[in-house]
Design an enzyme around this catalytic site. Structure first.
Site, short mmCIF file in Angstrom:
data_model
loop_
_atom_site.label_atom_id
_atom_site.label_comp_id
_atom_site.label_asym_id
_atom_site.label_seq_id
_atom_site.Cartn_x
_atom_site.Cartn_y
_atom_site.Cartn_z
CB CYS A 1 42.78 31.35 48.79
SG CYS A 1 41.60 32.58 49.35
CB CYS B 1 45.37 33.82 47.67
SG CYS B 1 44.05 35.06 47.57
CB CYS C 1 39.55 33.26 46.50
SG CYS C 1 40.40 34.85 46.48
CB CYS D 1 43.97 33.32 44.18
SG CYS D 1 42.95 32.28 45.26
#
Length: 513
Positions: A35, A39, A66, A69
């Site tokens: 991330c 995030c 992810c 994000c």
């Protein structure tokens, strides 16, 4: 630059601090996901994470991106290195497609004039991942942009994103994002990628593609300053600035295109691209990011300038997030620099306009947008024809004829294969090119962040007004204190001088009423 500790990185992800996006990435061992620091997902336990310097390093370590994000998208990635290190030059070549389709790591090393082993060591040291990992990440990101926001066939997307085959595209996409392209398209049809870059595309007439995207950018961002700069230099038919809407014709690897960006938008910047070849969509995005200096770290730069030059504080407060306005090539920056020596910007624009009238080609009608209808003049062709359009000293005309083609000839490799210092020496070795021209060209042509054109009259005028320096020698010493951000200090001073001149003109008009 101070290196962060892992505890400081963890504090940043607990605060979801967007200022650190791109500076490092968080890998969560339990989920296999990586991330951005900002995030919005629940913060993992301190012992369950590791930190890596690049998204490519996370992918190489077996982590998937992810979905919340969008960590494979810019901004602010350490991959971007305007100082000209080997790793930075390699990554820019990779981003331009050097390893797509038939490209190989040995061929990339040869272009950079180093051994394959030296290239690998430089990339690992700077980013934690090798060339192939970065190439896979970039291809996957390009592909996702088109999968998410277009109805283009997946086979066409695979080709446009730089994959050697549709099978390779499906395998890489699924590994990076956890689902097949068709599944991702179905799940987020009509939505945009969170906190990153999103794209939609519809075909236009005559096989011209119209591609819309949203470009991630670190805030603050001085869009009005860029708009004013480009407006003052816009050649009619090639570039247009209406309010904060900037439109420009560009030459891309597979043909001409037109890009339009809303510089006044909140959040990500909307961009529309009209392309003669869809394969150029990634090159167009990379070019726009460079022209608008979107990968700069404005918080760090402004903080560094405020500490080094307290007299700049009012300017930094008035215009936070000032960026370096770029040119598509080093040769174009050199053409403008030589043409504009010892004359006003308006006069330089008029001269370049005459060269454009003489030599530039009309764009296909489907590319036309906001009054932009012709291609920018080729710098080498313009220089060769200087006797027909340039009105100025013969010595300067001879410099145009000799210097610009010399740079344009090796333009494809030059900005990427040499460090800033090497490029400066290359420029200074050309007949008629002095320190001011070399530094100005580097600032605009390759986004050199730590140069300040010496003996610049506008810079000295602004410095005097602010009490920074009374002569060029003092100005040089003052700007040395701003290193490594001297280019941004120069940009602030130029803007201040332009503002002062505009105010003086307004007062003059008012006094005649």
């Amino acid at each position: 630059m101070t290196v962060m500790t892992d505890d400081e990185r963890y504090a940043a992800i607990r605060a979801r601090d967007t200022r650190f996006d791109g500076m490092f990435f968080t890998c969560v061992r339990s989920t296999g996901i990586f991330c951005r620091p900002s995030c919005p997902a629940r913060t993992p336990q301190r012992g369950g994470v590791e930190f890596v310097p690049s998204a490519a390093a996370a992918l190489a370590g077996g982590y998937r991106a992810c979905k919340r994000c969008g960590p494979t998208a810019p901004p602010g990635s350490p991959d971007d290195d305007p100082q000209g290190s080997l790793s930075g030059r390699a990554l820019r070549l990779i981003d331009a497609g050097a390893l797509d389709e038939e490209g190989t790591v040995p061929s990339l090393a040869r272009r950079l004039a180093v051994s394959e082993r030296t290239l690998h060591r430089a990339l690992i040291a700077a980013t934690g991942a090798g060339a192939l990992a970065h190439a896979r990440l970039r291809r996957a990101r390009r592909a996702r942009e088109l999968v998410v926001g277009s109805q283009l066939p997946l086979a066409r997307i695979a080709h446009a994103a730089g994959f050697g085959s549709e099978r390779q595209f499906h395998e890489t996409f699924t590994e990076v994002f956890g689902h097949a392209p068709s599944v991702v398209r179905e799940r987020i049809r009509g939505s945009r990628a969170p906190d990153g870059e999103s794209v939609s595309s519809v075909p236009a007439a005559d096989d011209v593609a119209v591609v819309m995207a949203r470009l991630a950018v670190r805030r603050p961002f001085d869009g009005p300053g860029l708009a004013a700069w480009f407006a003052h230099r816009a050649v009619p038919g090639v570039e247009d600035v209406t309010g904060l809407l900037w439109t420009r014709a560009v030459q891309l690897p597979h043909g001409p295109g037109v890009v339009q960006v809303d510089l006044g938008a909140d959040g990500a910047l909307p961009v529309t691209m009209r392309l003669t070849d869809l394969r150029d969509h990634a090159a167009a995005i990379a070019l726009v990011r460079r022209l608008l200096d979107l990968d700069a770290d404005p918080v760090g730069i402004d903080a560094g300038l405020a500490s080094a030059l307290p007299a700049l504080a009012p300017l930094l407060t008035a215009r936070p997030g000032v960026r370096l306005p770029g040119t598509p090539s080093l040769a174009e920056a050199l053409l403008w620099a030589i043409t504009g020596q010892q004359i006003t910007t308006a006069q330089a624009r008029e001269q370049i306009g005459r060269a454009t009238d003489l030599l530039a080609a009309a764009l296909p009608e489907p590319l036309h947008l906001a009054g932009v209808h012709r291609a920018p003049v080729d710098p080498a062709a313009a220089a060769a024809a200087a006797p027909q359009w340039f009105r100025g000293p013969r010595a300067r005309r001879e410099t145009l004829v000799s210097a610009v083609p010399a740079i344009a000839e090796d333009e494809q490799g030059l900005p990427l294969a040499g460090s800033i210092d090497e490029l400066r020496e290359r420029l200074l070795a050309l007949r008629g090119i002095g320190p001011w021209t070399a530094d100005y060209v580097l600032l605009r042509g390759v986004r050199a962040v730590d140069v300040a054109p010496v003996r610049d009259v506008a810079l000295l005028g602004a410095a005097r007004d602010l009490g920074l320096a009374d002569d060029h020698a003092a100005l040089r010493r003052t700007l040395e204190a701003a290193s490594p951000w001297r280019s941004y200090a120069a940009a602030h001073l130029w803007q201040h001088q332009a503002t002062q001149r505009a105010a003086a003109r307004t007062r003059g008009r008012d006094s005649t009423r």
